[in-house]
Design an enzyme around this catalytic site. Structure first.
Site, PDB file in Angstrom:
ATOM      1  N   THR A 295      21.835  41.429  36.718  1.00 31.58           N
ATOM      2  CA  THR A 295      22.896  41.473  37.724  1.00 31.58           C
ATOM      3  C   THR A 295      24.247  41.170  37.118  1.00 31.58           C
ATOM      4  O   THR A 295      24.348  40.389  36.193  1.00 31.58           O
ATOM      5  CB  THR A 295      22.586  40.407  38.807  1.00 31.58           C
ATOM      6  OG1 THR A 295      21.322  40.704  39.346  1.00 31.58           O
ATOM      7  CG2 THR A 295      23.635  40.365  39.880  1.00 31.58           C
TER       8      THR A 295
ATOM      9  N   GLY B 194      21.539  36.273  38.047  1.00 35.45           N
ATOM     10  CA  GLY B 194      20.287  35.916  37.422  1.00 35.45           C
ATOM     11  C   GLY B 194      19.098  35.699  38.335  1.00 35.45           C
ATOM     12  O   GLY B 194      18.611  34.567  38.465  1.00 35.45           O
TER      13      GLY B 194
END
Length: 537
Positions: A353, A435
């Protein structure tokens, strides 16, 4: 400063950076993307324009974490009120539970690819709130794709690890796109992505139509047919992002806003709601007592989220029930300040991400996140177009009756969560942490540090973090005080190797409003755990 909130500007940690003060700010995990956002602001764009331009660049400069085939979410303050955008995509029409019979949900390949939503999210934001022509916002990314950029160390490390995984390198299109010379680029090596430039030009010229109902959509559907996928032109053509009302939860005199399910943002709100009954601020900030309470609250929240959260229409309980103060007060009673526990779900029913944020002097603030989920997503990359596809379908379950069971046209449980903080209905901070399931854990830890202990955003960003895994297992960053680590271990927490370089403790970006943005401006923090940068003027 006109804000009534006072930070300790002397607090710092070993990885300390200086916060950025400015009236117009873009903060991302890569300097080139932050500069692209600032460039469009200086050309007359607003914070939404800057966020879109930065997001497009991030698909190139951090391809291990996101791509043109990502999903995205956004929370923004337009100067008057808060809006939420869910740009995650649904399962292909062919994905009945029987489609996967006898198998777990695949981690990679076509069995993990849902309809990509990020490009649709860019367009929706631009149409509703942007100031500059959409095509102008794609230009910095097109230039980076064509001219190339030098690969930085942290991105290169993730890239190299991915290049060693056969489950990725054998996927159609992956090696052609991401393994020049048969391996990951070296640190400082120039990486060009001309195929992605082709797609960006088509997206720019058509305001995204080419991706869902034009040339790129046709190429994606043909690629799926030729390589065993179920994604069709009809799946792509039917996609529209959804405008949503962010959920709200009060804590320490402020209100945390998160995107509602199908995302996990509610986990951070639940954990804060649990801590409201634990008086965490009575303990020192880096003490084992404070860290233990946060860990246990996070575990309780996850137990409920993993059991109940899914596409809203499939949930048996509502977000309001999960956030109910009475319910959270009862759940908080299960926390034992002396020992770690494994928690089951409660009963709330009554009877790699990337994240970026931007803010401008008009008061507009944007909290934006997009992701391919696991590193390089599905591993599939559309040849000739550079569209790397996410693997969000892996988040579905095949468990019959579970609210997150796979179904045609259904969106999976999502991990990426932008966040926003207000006080008495006024904007305070746009922020996020990257994360996987570290995201709500990062929201919890950084907010507690700021709101309960007065740590400034950069200090809260730099501070050591823990990460809950499962059961009693946690990981802790090595710069957490050694005495705290040992005291947590004594409480029963099973702590992994604190020097494990493969553990992801998240990386965040934070923009805090200091008062009148045209006069007092903002302060921004950028995380040292990636090649983050906050720029402004």
């Amino acid at each position: 400063m006109s804000t009534d909130f006072r930070f300790d500007w002397t607090a710092g940690y070993a990885s300390r950076r200086s916060p950025l003060f400015a009236r117009n700010i873009v903060s991302t995990s890569h300097p080139l993307a932050a500069q692209a956002g600032l460039r469009v602001m200086q050309a007359g764009g607003n914070a939404v324009d800057a966020a879109i331009a930065a997001a497009a660049c991030m698909t190139l400069v951090e391809p291990c974490s996101n791509g043109l085939g990502s999903d995205a979410f956004c929370i923004l303050w337009d100067g008057r009120q808060l809006y939420g955008l869910n740009a995650s995509g649904p399962a292909p029409a062919a994905w009945t539970p029987g489609f996967f019979e006898g198998r777990a949900m695949p981690r990679r390949g076509w069995g993990s690819v849902t309809v990509p939503g990020a490009v649709g999210g860019w367009v929706a934001l631009s149409e509703r709130f942007g100031r500059l022509p959409f095509a102008d916002l794609m230009q910095p990314a097109i230039e980076i794709a064509e001219r190339g950029y030098a690969v930085p160390p942290i991105v290169q490390g993730k890239w190299a690890m991915a290049a060693a995984l056969q489950e990725l390198t054998t996927q159609p299109g992956f090696a052609q796109a991401f393994l020049p010379h048969g391996c990951a680029p070296a640190v400082g090596e120039l990486f060009r992505f001309e195929a992605a430039a082709r797609s960006l030009k088509l997206i720019a010229a058509s305001r995204g139509e080419a991706f869902y109902r034009g040339e790129i959509a046709q190429a994606l559907a043909r690629f799926a047919r030729d390589t065993g996928g179920a994604l069709t032109e009809a799946d792509l053509a039917g996609y529209r992002p959804e405008w949503v009302t962010p959920l709200a939860k009060d804590f320490a005199g402020h209100t945390l806003h998160e995107i509602p399910p199908n995302g996990q943002g509610i986990a951070a709100q639940m954990a804060l709601g649990l801590l409201a009954h634990c008086d965490v601020a009575a303990h020192a900030v880096d003490s084992p007592e404070a860290q233990h309470l946060m860990i246990e609250a996070m575990k309780l929240a996850f137990a409920d989220v993993y059991r109940f959260v899914a596409e809203p229409a499939a949930m048996a309980v509502s977000p309001a029930q999960l956030l109910d103060d009475g319910y959270l007060a009862e759940r908080a009673k299960q926390i034992d300040p002396r020992r770690a526990q494994v928690f089951g779900a409660g009963n709330p029913v009554k009877g790699g991400t990337i994240y970026l944020t931007a803010a401008d002097e008009s008061g507009m603030m944007v909290s934006f996140i997009q992701s391919n989920y696991m590193g390089f997503g599905s591993g599939l990359v559309l040849p000739g177009y550079g569209v790397s596809l996410q693997n969000r379908g892996h988040c579905f379950t095949l468990e019959a009756g579970h609210p997150n069971q796979v179904a045609p046209g259904k969106r999976p449980f999502h991990t990426i969560i932008p966040a926003f903080l207000t006080k008495d209905g006024a904007p305070v901070m746009s922020f996020g942490v990257m994360g996987g399931n570290m995201q709500p854990q990062g929201h919890l830890q950084t907010l507690v540090r700021m709101l309960c202990y007065g740590q400034n955003p950069q200090a809260a960003c730099d501070a050591p973090r823990w990460r809950f895994n499962e059961g009693l297992s946690i990981n802790i960053e090595p710069h957490m005080p050694a005495a705290t680590i040992e005291a947590l271990r004594a409480r029963g927490h099973e702590i992994g190797d604190i020097h494990d370089s493969y553990q992801d403790f998240g990386a965040g970006q934070f923009i805090w409003r200091l008062g009148d943005p045209g006069v007092d401006g903002y302060v921004a923090a950028s995380d040292p755990r990636r090649d983050g940068a906050a720029v402004g003027w």
